[in-house]
Design a protein around this motif. Structure first.
Motif, short mmCIF file in Angstrom:
data_model
loop_
_atom_site.label_atom_id
_atom_site.label_comp_id
_atom_site.label_asym_id
_atom_site.label_seq_id
_atom_site.Cartn_x
_atom_site.Cartn_y
_atom_site.Cartn_z
N ALA A 5 31.50 42.01 25.95
CA ALA A 5 32.66 41.49 26.46
C ALA A 5 32.64 41.08 28.04
O ALA A 5 31.49 42.00 28.34
N ALA A 6 32.78 39.84 28.38
CA ALA A 6 31.76 39.70 30.00
C ALA A 6 33.33 40.73 30.95
O ALA A 6 34.91 40.80 30.42
N ASN A 7 33.27 41.64 31.53
CA ASN A 7 33.89 42.39 32.78
C ASN A 7 33.36 41.01 34.00
O ASN A 7 32.73 40.88 34.49
N ILE A 8 35.06 40.49 34.02
CA ILE A 8 35.12 39.12 34.79
C ILE A 8 35.84 39.55 36.15
O ILE A 8 35.92 38.47 36.73
N THR A 9 35.63 40.85 36.43
CA THR A 9 35.83 41.51 37.21
C THR A 9 34.34 41.27 38.74
O THR A 9 34.52 40.96 39.79
N MET A 10 33.95 41.57 37.43
CA MET A 10 31.88 41.76 38.29
C MET A 10 31.63 40.11 37.81
O MET A 10 30.79 39.78 39.43
N LEU A 11 31.43 39.22 36.93
CA LEU A 11 31.06 38.14 37.06
C LEU A 11 31.58 37.13 36.63
O LEU A 11 32.79 36.95 36.94
N PHE A 12 30.79 35.85 36.45
CA PHE A 12 31.82 34.26 36.67
C PHE A 12 32.74 34.61 38.64
O PHE A 12 33.92 33.76 38.27
N THR A 13 31.65 35.61 39.36
CA THR A 13 32.91 35.38 40.55
C THR A 13 33.09 34.58 40.81
O THR A 13 33.49 33.77 42.77
N MET A 17 40.11 34.26 40.06
CA MET A 17 39.94 35.11 38.61
C MET A 17 40.48 34.12 37.17
O MET A 17 39.77 34.73 36.04
N LEU A 18 41.74 33.40 37.39
CA LEU A 18 42.43 32.93 36.19
C LEU A 18 41.38 32.22 35.64
O LEU A 18 41.87 31.84 34.32
N SER A 19 40.15 31.31 35.69
CA SER A 19 39.37 30.53 36.00
C SER A 19 38.05 30.94 34.98
O SER A 19 37.33 30.20 34.35
N ARG A 20 37.75 32.73 34.98
CA ARG A 20 37.12 33.04 34.61
C ARG A 20 36.96 33.56 32.87
O ARG A 20 36.23 33.34 32.59
N PRO A 21 37.65 33.60 32.39
CA PRO A 21 37.90 33.91 30.93
C PRO A 21 37.29 32.39 29.95
O PRO A 21 36.65 32.68 29.18
N GLY A 22 37.63 31.37 30.31
CA GLY A 22 37.08 30.59 30.12
C GLY A 22 35.61 30.49 29.79
O GLY A 22 35.24 29.62 29.23
N LEU A 23 35.11 31.02 32.04
CA LEU A 23 33.94 30.82 31.60
C LEU A 23 33.30 31.37 30.65
O LEU A 23 32.12 30.87 30.08
#
Length: 257
Positions: A5-13, A17-23
Motif C-alpha cells: 500500500a502506498a501511503n499517499i500522505t507522504m508519496l505522490f505529493t 491528494m485526490l489525484s494520488r490514488p490513480g498514480l
C-alpha cells in the motif's frame, strides 16, 4: 503474495491528494494508506480511489498545529478521544477501511497508561468491525508521544487482551527506538496487524539499515494474517523515480508464485 500500500500522505505529493490514488495504482501498488483523510468527504474519496482499497487510516489527531497528537492516553481528554474516534470510525466504515490506528497522544505516567487501556477497550467494543492498531513513535519525530517503545506496546496489548487490537510495526520507528528493526520484528511479529517500511537512516526509499526486505515480506506472507506492507517514506526525488524496490519485491513474488 505480499500486498503493498502506498501511503499517499507522504508519496505522490507532486499532485493534489485526490489525484494520488490513480498514480499509486499505475505504479503497481495494491492499495493505499492515508494518515488523516478526515477533511475530505467520503463521496469524494470514493470517486478518487478508482476501486483501490484504503487499508489503513489514523484516528483524528486534534489540532496538530497546537501540538495535539491524538487523545487515547490523555487523561483529561476522554471526551475528545471518544468524539475523534467516532468521527474516524464513521469515515473508516464509509470507505471500507479495515484498520484504524488509534493515536495515543502526548502524555506520560501510570494514569495515562490506565486511560489508554480503558479507551482502547471502549474503542474495540464501539467499533467491532474494525481492527485497531497501536504504533510506537520515536520521540525525536514525535516529542512527548505516550507510546514510544515496542516492548511497552506489547505489554499493553497483552494486558488489554483483545484480538482485534494489534501492533503497527513501522520499520523506521522500530529502528529509531531500538536500534535494530529486525530484532523488534522477531520479538513481536505475532502481535503485528500492519507493517510499514522506509529506508534507514534517511526515511527515504525502503532498503538499507541492515533490514532484509525480502525476508520481511516472506515472513509477512508466512504469518497468513492478511497483512499489508505500507510504504510510508519521504521520496528522495519524484515518487515514481524511486520505485525500484517495489518492482524488485513484486518480481520476487511472481518468480515464487
Amino acid at each position: 503474495m505480499t500486498r503493498f500500500a502506498a501511503n499517499i500522505t507522504m508519496l505522490f505529493t507532486e499532485v493534489p491528494m485526490l489525484s494520488r490514488p490513480g498514480l499509486a495504482q499505475e505504479a503497481g501498488f495494491d492499495g493505499v494508506e492515508v494518515l488523516f483523510p478526515h477533511d475530505i468527504p467520503a463521496a469524494d474519496w470514493k470517486r478518487a480511489l478508482l476501486g483501490l482499497p484504503v487499508v489503513l487510516m489514523n484516528t483524528h489527531p486534534g489540532d496538530w498545529s497546537a501540538g495535539e497528537r491524538g487523545f487515547a492516553a490523555v487523561p483529561e481528554a476522554v471526551p475528545a478521544f471518544r468524539d475523534s474516534f467516532l468521527r474516524s470510525a464513521d469515515l473508516a466504515n464509509a470507505l471500507d477501511v479495515p484498520r484504524l490506528h488509534v493515536m495515543a497522544g502526548v502524555a506520560r505516567g501510570p494514569e495515562a497508561e490506565q486511560v489508554y487501556r480503558e479507551n482502547l477497550a471502549w474503542a474495540a467494543a464501539t467499533a467491532p468491525d474494525l481492527t485497531l492498531t497501536i504504533e510506537p513513535l520515536n520521540h525525536e519525530d514525535m516529542p512527548g508521544y505516550f507510546l514510544a517503545d515496542f516492548d511497552q506496546a506489547a505489554r499493553i496489548l497483552d494486558d488489554v487482551g483483545l484480538p482485534r487490537i494489534g501492533l503497527q510495526f513501522d520499520l523506521w520507528h522500530a529502528a529509531r527506538i531500538h536500534g535494530r528493526a529486525e530484532t523488534v520484528w522477531d520479538r513481536h511479529k505475532d502481535r503485528v496487524a500492519h507493517v510499514q517500511v522506509a529506508g534507514f537512516p534517511t526515511r527515504a526509499e525502503p532498503g538499507g539499515g541492515g533490514v532484509d526486505l525480502t525476508r520481511l515480506c516472506r515472513e509477512v506472507d508466512a504469518l497468513d494474517k492478511g497483512l499489508w506492507v505500507g510504504a510510508e517514506y519521504r521520496p528522495a526525488a519524484a515518487t515514481v523515480k524511486g520505485l525500484g524496490w517495489l518492482a524488485a519485491l513484486k518480481a520476487r513474488d511472481r518468480a515464487i508464485g
